[in-house]
Design an enzyme around this catalytic site. Structure first.
Site, PDB file in Angstrom:
ATOM      1  N   ASP A 174      -6.586 -24.835 -17.258  1.00 45.21           N
ATOM      2  CA  ASP A 174      -5.537 -25.545 -16.550  1.00 45.21           C
ATOM      3  C   ASP A 174      -6.107 -25.882 -15.171  1.00 45.21           C
ATOM      4  O   ASP A 174      -7.070 -25.264 -14.732  1.00 45.21           O
ATOM      5  CB  ASP A 174      -4.319 -24.618 -16.457  1.00 45.21           C
ATOM      6  N   CYS A 205       0.833  -1.198   0.000  1.00 45.99           N
ATOM      7  CA  CYS A 205       0.000   0.000   0.000  1.00 45.99           C
ATOM      8  C   CYS A 205       0.866   1.244   0.000  1.00 45.99           C
ATOM      9  O   CYS A 205       2.088   1.168   0.059  1.00 45.99           O
ATOM     10  CB  CYS A 205      -0.961   0.022   1.186  1.00 45.99           C
ATOM     11  N   ASP A 235       2.458 -23.096 -18.520  1.00 46.52           N
ATOM     12  CA  ASP A 235       1.333 -22.743 -19.383  1.00 46.52           C
ATOM     13  C   ASP A 235       1.689 -21.648 -20.374  1.00 46.52           C
ATOM     14  O   ASP A 235       0.956 -21.408 -21.331  1.00 46.52           O
ATOM     15  CB  ASP A 235       0.142 -22.239 -18.545  1.00 46.52           C
ATOM     16  N   CYS A 259       3.668   1.769   2.528  1.00 45.76           N
ATOM     17  CA  CYS A 259       4.934   1.063   2.306  1.00 45.76           C
ATOM     18  C   CYS A 259       5.882   1.939   1.500  1.00 45.76           C
ATOM     19  O   CYS A 259       7.079   1.982   1.757  1.00 45.76           O
ATOM     20  CB  CYS A 259       4.712  -0.218   1.514  1.00 45.76           C
ATOM     21  N   ASP A 293      -2.030 -20.472 -15.481  1.00 45.47           N
ATOM     22  CA  ASP A 293      -1.335 -19.618 -14.519  1.00 45.47           C
ATOM     23  C   ASP A 293       0.172 -19.843 -14.436  1.00 45.47           C
ATOM     24  O   ASP A 293       0.906 -18.960 -14.033  1.00 45.47           O
ATOM     25  CB  ASP A 293      -1.923 -19.807 -13.122  1.00 45.47           C
TER      26      ASP A 293
END
Lengths: 65, 810
Positions: free
Chosen positions: B517, B112, B712, B115, B708
């Protein structure tokens, strides 16, 4: 209506100035990060200027010594 | 900008990372005058660093609680020193003058705005740091420092002190190219936009002048001013259209830029002619407006593309920057680029394997999800092959390097990906198909009209031919697709579906087959305890505490899942983890073991009870003591809750669904049965998946691939349209056309539905434009429409198209 012969060219000059200014802002990287400044202004270290927060800031400074 | 309110963890949770504080842990710290409790030494160290540096505002402003910092082992810190080596710095440091240097860093752990604030303030106060700026949107930082006063490794170390990780990276040629492209696009838009505003203002005066009695002198003056302001728009802003149209023409095809360029060129030339000759009509307002709208649409498309490109670059991080080489019994940390085949390297637990090679000492397990997509680790013993980019999990391994750089498996996957991308089937765009027929038709009509009038009434011929050209001006045609595309992309982005390539939505509308997948896409991609059976007399809560306490000693993913079973793990003594088997330990002078059946049986002695639950392809873990069996638990990768419904919705849209998994056929079929997926194939390697997809295409199907993992990536790149999961590997996201940021599978049918609506809107736009042309062209050709009426008609037809496209937003 004769004033238009002067005013419209002035408008053109103003437009050129604005274009040059915009190109400068692009070149200086002001559009690289469009989200950051909005957050940054909220987290400014302006605590001492907020009434009632002064004491805390003093404590911080003495703490860092 | 998000307006999330600052958050604070519950008093029973760690003040820094928000995880529950284990029983017995006591790490107090005074933050902003309040006593706070931390959960571990790591959090305590980070919080202390934050408090000592007067940065406690971070805790007041954070809107997301930070990650748990990894323990700062001195070795990891020493590794950072490699970045001080001049030969390594050459690859990513820009030397300004003398000691002043500049580098780009990728920051990990930023969640955020607080940080970013914390990092900037912490680093800027270091002596020798000249400038440190973080880009909020990309999480990248630019660091300028004085090399005589501070070393780069010290800056990186101070960033890890507050719980973040920074890696230097080489922004490379691509990024500077993108930056140039973006700033050029912005400048073009600025010139076109400002020119448009001014010219329109004057145009209004001229429209009014046309019906009232404006002096010819004033009219000509306004025309000249408009000409002055339109010239840079045409020659600077619109030049991109001309160059790309010229490229198309030379290749013998008509892209959308050809009619655009013809429209702009003709309208501009005619206006210049009218201004010089003092007759006819001017279209400066249409020219500038048209240029501005098209440039804006392209700018939005470009930013989405760049965002995807940045993700791709972070892939470089899959390979570690450093390796520990063993030479003459001594360890030395060297940059990976200096590794050579035959070198012997030490890979500690948690480290990434730096190159392909063979284990020559030690036994451990590695996470090969990179290759197989499978989250369960593989055991590695003496003589086994290791693949660069995979992660060593349990114990140190010594490896002899066999292949480096371009010869590694990872490099091969990236090559496969690039090839798939190059061979991607490009479905002809609707707009281009229409344009390629439309443009020659207009030109022929205009020529015919000119010739006919030239023979009958030569003085009118030019203006009537111009009316025909202007009234059919391809503006509405060229806006039909981009406006609808922009509206649909905006709608999907707000729902958490990022479109990174322009053609994706058009292809998605035609999709009639979705290939999914399994691991990480239909499932969450990490193990969880799905069943817990108590075998002995002990109660369940005690068994869970015991299991969690034992697994504290292991780094195995199974251990992480079991740790989550209990908030208050028992603390056992003499904990030892045995790679690939389990963990043993003692509690109140009694021996306990957790792990494989064989490993626990060595301690228990007795046979396994017969009332055991079925394995069903799940991993089983046993718990036992010297007194007997205690418990058995089954672990599985949980399917996403919404998966079943999302698949049903897809089928309701008339889309066929196939499951394509790297897992065994049994597991693939079981999952398919559970989710009612009609087709399922298991044991698929990246090559097989790509071949399956090609097969679908040959049968005339348009398939969308959802995946993902790194494995893939080639399939995603090769599919007509592909969607990657938001938490997937960066390589997968970079090669996909769309990214499902929200990770919600419901968005899949929604995206297809939106794409189809978009396609319908585009068709309406075309139908409207064609109808308008069929009506207007005969009128213009017979000379019944004055050029100024043509100009208004043209603007109106474009406006209808824009408004129709905006309906997509609702």
């Amino acid at each position: 209506m004769d004033a238009l012969y002067l005013l419209i060219p002035i408008a053109v000059v103003v437009m050129i100035v604005v274009v040059v200014a915009f190109i400068y802002t692009v070149k200086s990287g002001q559009y690289d990060d469009l989200e950051g400044p909005a957050h940054r202004i909220l987290m400014d270290d302006d605590d001492p200027r907020i009434p009632g927060h002064k004491e805390k800031q003093d404590k911080k400074i003495s703490g860092s010594d | 900008m998000s307006t999330a309110a600052p958050v604070q963890p519950a008093p029973t949770d760690c003040f820094h990372c928000g995880q529950p504080i284990p029983a017995g842990a006591h790490y107090p710290l005074v933050v902003d005058g309040q006593p706070r409790e931390m959960c571990c030494t790591g959090c305590h160290a980070v919080a202390t660093a934050i408090v000592d540096n007067n940065l406690t505002d971070y805790y007041r402003f954070r809107t997301t609680i930070g990650d748990k910092p990894e323990d700062l082992v001195p070795e990891a810190l020493r590794k950072l020193q490699v970045y001080d080596a001049p030969e390594l710095q050459k690859s990513f440091v820009r030397d300004a003058d003398g000691n002043s240097r500049e580098a780009s860093l990728i920051l990990e752990g930023i969640v955020c705005a607080a940080c970013v604030w914390l990092n900037e303030h912490h680093v800027k106060q270091l002596d020798g740091v000249l400038d440190f700026r973080i880009n909020y949107s990309t999480h990248r930082a630019t660091l300028k420092w004085d090399n005589s006063r501070i070393r780069l490794s010290d800056v990186l170390k101070s960033i890890s002190e507050i719980g973040y990780h920074a890696h230097p990276f080489d922004p490379g040629r691509l990024e500077s190219l993108q930056k140039k492209e973006k700033s050029a696009a912005l400048r073009r838009i600025a010139v076109a936009g400002l020119g448009m505003m001014q010219v329109m203002m004057i145009a209004v005066a001229m429209y009014i002048g046309a019906v009232s009695d404006m002096e010819t002198g004033m009219r000509d003056f306004l025309r000249w001013i408009s000409l002055v302001m339109t010239t840079p728009v045409v020659f600077y802003s619109a030049r991109v259209f001309f160059t790309s149209a010229w490229r198309d023409v030379r290749r013998g095809r008509f892209g959308m830029d050809v009619p655009v360029s013809i429209g702009i060129a003709i309208a501009f030339c005619a206006s210049v002619w009218a201004t010089l000759m003092g007759g006819g009509e001017v279209y400066f307002d249409s020219v500038t407006m048209f240029t501005f709208f098209l440039l804006t649409g392209r700018y939005l498309e470009m930013t989405a593309r760049h965002k995807a490109g940045q993700v791709a670059e972070e892939l470089v991080r899959l390979m570690p920057a450093t390796a520990t080489r063993l030479r003459n019994g001594e360890q030395e940390v060297i940059p990976v680029s200096q590794l050579e085949p035959g070198d012997v390297v030490l890979i500690k637990p948690g480290e990434v394997v730096p190159a392909d090679g063979v284990v020559i000492e030690g036994a451990s397990s590695t996470n090969e999800s990179l290759l197989t997509g499978e989250s369960l680790p593989c055991h590695k013993h003496l003589g086994d092959n290791l693949v660069g980019g995979t992660v060593n999990i349990e114990s140190p391994l010594t490896m002899q390097v066999a292949k480096v750089g371009d010869n590694t498996v990872l490099a091969a996957i990236i090559r496969l990906l690039e090839r798939a991308q190059a061979e991607k089937p490009e479905l002809a765009r609707l707009a281009e198909k229409v344009a390629s027929r439309f443009v020659p038709l207009i030109l022929l009509t205009a020529a015919a009209v000119f010739l006919w009038w030239h023979q009958h009434q030569p003085s009118e011929a030019f203006w009537i031919a111009l009316s025909v050209l202007v009234i059919t001006c391809p503006c509405a045609f060229s806006l039909a697709t981009p406006t609808a595309l922009t509206a649909a992309t905006g709608l999907l982005t707000s729902k958490g579906v990022l479109t990174t390539r322009g053609h994706a939505l058009e292809t998605l509308a035609r999709v009639n087959h979705v290939v999914l997948d399994k691991t990480g896409t239909l499932s969450h991609g990490h193990l969880e305890v799905v069943e817990f059976q108590v075998l002995g007399a002990a109660d369940k809560a005690f068994c869970q505490q015991l299991a969690a306490g034992l697994e504290m000693a292991s780094e195995h993913p199974v251990a992480h899942a079991i740790l989550r079973l209990s908030d208050a793990p028992l603390s056992l003594s003499a904990l030892t983890a045995e790679s690939g088997r389990g963990v043993k330990g003692a509690y109140q002078d009694k021996q306990y073991r957790i792990g494989t059946a064989a490993f626990v049986q060595e301690l228990v002695g007795a046979e396994l009870p017969t009332t055991l639950m079925q394995a069903d392809g799940r991993s089983q873990v046993f718990l036992g003591s010297s007194d007997g069996w205690l418990a058995v638990m089954a672990l599985a990768d949980q399917l996403r809750a919404e998966a079943g419904q999302a698949i049903a919705e897809l089928q309701a849209l008339g889309v066929d669904v196939t499951l394509l998994s790297g897992d065994t056929p049994t597991v693939a079929n079981a999952v398919a049965a559970q989710l009612k997926i009609p087709h399922a194939l298991g044991g698929q390697l990246p090559d097989d998946k790509l071949a399956y997809l090609r097969g679908l295409q040959q049968r005339g199907m348009t398939a969308a691939m959802v995946g993902d993992g790194v494995n893939d990536a080639p399939v995603l790149a090769g599919a007509p349209v592909s969607i990657a999961m938001g938490s997937g590997s960066q390589l997968a996201q970079a090669s996909a056309d769309m990214v499902l940021l929200s990770e919600n599978l419901h968005q899949l049918p929604f995206a297809i539905h939106t794409a189809r609506r978009m396609q319908a809107i585009i068709k309406q736009n075309f139908v409207w434009t064609i109808a308008y042309n069929l009506l207007a062209v005969p009128l213009a050709a017979t000379g019944m429409i004055a050029p100024w009426m043509a100009a208004i008609g043209m603007s109106a037809s474009s406006l209808v198209v824009v408004l129709n496209s905006l309906r997509l937003k609702h």
